[in-house]
Design a protein around this motif. Structure first.
Motif, PDB file in Angstrom:
ATOM      1  N   MET A   1       0.683  -0.922  -0.141  1.00 30.17           N
ATOM      2  CA  MET A   1       0.186   0.297  -0.134  1.00 30.17           C
ATOM      3  C   MET A   1       1.493   1.720  -0.101  1.00 30.17           C
ATOM      4  N   ILE A   2       0.674   1.956  -0.778  1.00 33.31           N
ATOM      5  CA  ILE A   2       1.354   3.252  -0.727  1.00 33.31           C
ATOM      6  C   ILE A   2       1.095   4.643   0.366  1.00 33.31           C
ATOM      7  N   ASN A   3       1.903   5.172   1.208  1.00 30.68           N
ATOM      8  CA  ASN A   3       1.469   5.961   1.367  1.00 30.68           C
ATOM      9  C   ASN A   3       1.381   7.566   1.347  1.00 30.68           C
ATOM     10  N   GLU A   4       0.352   8.255   1.409  1.00 34.02           N
ATOM     11  CA  GLU A   4      -0.097   9.226   0.695  1.00 34.02           C
ATOM     12  C   GLU A   4       0.887  10.297   1.446  1.00 34.02           C
ATOM     13  N   LEU A   5       1.827  10.901   0.729  1.00 35.43           N
ATOM     14  CA  LEU A   5       2.461  12.267   0.966  1.00 35.43           C
ATOM     15  C   LEU A   5       1.368  13.705   1.289  1.00 35.43           C
ATOM     16  N   LEU A   6       2.224  14.178   2.384  1.00 37.90           N
ATOM     17  CA  LEU A   6       0.862  15.447   2.232  1.00 37.90           C
ATOM     18  C   LEU A   6       2.082  17.213   2.317  1.00 37.90           C
ATOM     19  N   LYS A   7       1.618  17.747   1.980  1.00 39.33           N
ATOM     20  CA  LYS A   7       2.086  19.018   2.054  1.00 39.33           C
ATOM     21  C   LYS A   7       1.802  19.718   3.435  1.00 39.33           C
ATOM     22  N   ALA A   8       2.978  20.312   3.374  1.00 45.13           N
ATOM     23  CA  ALA A   8       2.957  21.324   4.714  1.00 45.13           C
ATOM     24  C   ALA A   8       1.755  22.333   5.147  1.00 45.13           C
ATOM     25  N   PRO A   9       0.797  22.892   3.984  1.00 51.46           N
ATOM     26  CA  PRO A   9      -0.599  23.232   4.456  1.00 51.46           C
ATOM     27  C   PRO A   9      -1.512  22.182   5.047  1.00 51.46           C
ATOM     28  N   GLU A  10      -1.314  21.081   4.415  1.00 53.80           N
ATOM     29  CA  GLU A  10      -2.721  19.765   4.662  1.00 53.80           C
ATOM     30  C   GLU A  10      -2.153  19.501   6.612  1.00 53.80           C
ATOM     31  N   VAL A  11      -1.292  19.380   6.679  1.00 52.58           N
ATOM     32  CA  VAL A  11      -0.662  18.792   7.754  1.00 52.58           C
ATOM     33  C   VAL A  11      -1.190  20.044   8.599  1.00 52.58           C
ATOM     34  N   ALA A  12      -0.893  21.282   8.920  1.00 55.05           N
ATOM     35  CA  ALA A  12      -1.163  22.020   9.624  1.00 55.05           C
ATOM     36  C   ALA A  12      -2.932  22.705  10.131  1.00 55.05           C
ATOM     37  N   ASP A  13      -3.492  22.594   9.018  1.00 58.96           N
ATOM     38  CA  ASP A  13      -4.389  22.236   8.314  1.00 58.96           C
ATOM     39  C   ASP A  13      -5.490  21.216   9.750  1.00 58.96           C
ATOM     40  N   GLN A  14      -4.159  20.251   9.077  1.00 63.55           N
ATOM     41  CA  GLN A  14      -4.991  18.893  10.554  1.00 63.55           C
ATOM     42  C   GLN A  14      -4.734  19.406  11.911  1.00 63.55           C
ATOM     43  N   LEU A  15      -3.549  19.662  12.244  1.00 68.05           N
ATOM     44  CA  LEU A  15      -3.205  20.112  13.389  1.00 68.05           C
ATOM     45  C   LEU A  15      -3.827  21.121  13.874  1.00 68.05           C
ATOM     46  N   ARG A  16      -4.102  22.164  13.571  1.00 67.48           N
ATOM     47  CA  ARG A  16      -4.716  23.498  13.676  1.00 67.48           C
ATOM     48  C   ARG A  16      -3.174  23.605  13.760  1.00 67.48           C
TER      49      ARG A  16
END
Length: 63
Positions: A1-16
């Motif tokens: 299974m390929i692990n999804e790569l996220l950009k910094a803005p996506e991670v920042a949004d998720q972590l608030r």
């Protein structure tokens, strides 16, 4: 299974948090594990690394 790569803005949004906070965490060696794609600093996070970070930090909020 390929692990999804996220950009910094996506991670920042998720972590608030801001993208700047995420960058500070990288500099301090805290926060989710990341992958540096180029010497110029392009950074990505795997979904698994973000999930692991969230699991590690649950309950770390001061009362």
């Amino acid at each position: 299974m390929i692990n999804e790569l996220l950009k910094a803005p996506e991670v920042a949004d998720q972590l608030r948090v801001s993208v700047g906070t995420l960058a500070n965490w990288r500099h301090q060696g805290i926060g989710p594990r990341y992958i540096k794609l180029s010497p110029s600093g392009r950074v990505r996070y795997t979904r698994a690394a973000v999930d692991a970070y969230l699991n590690r930090t649950q309950g770390d909020v001061a009362a």
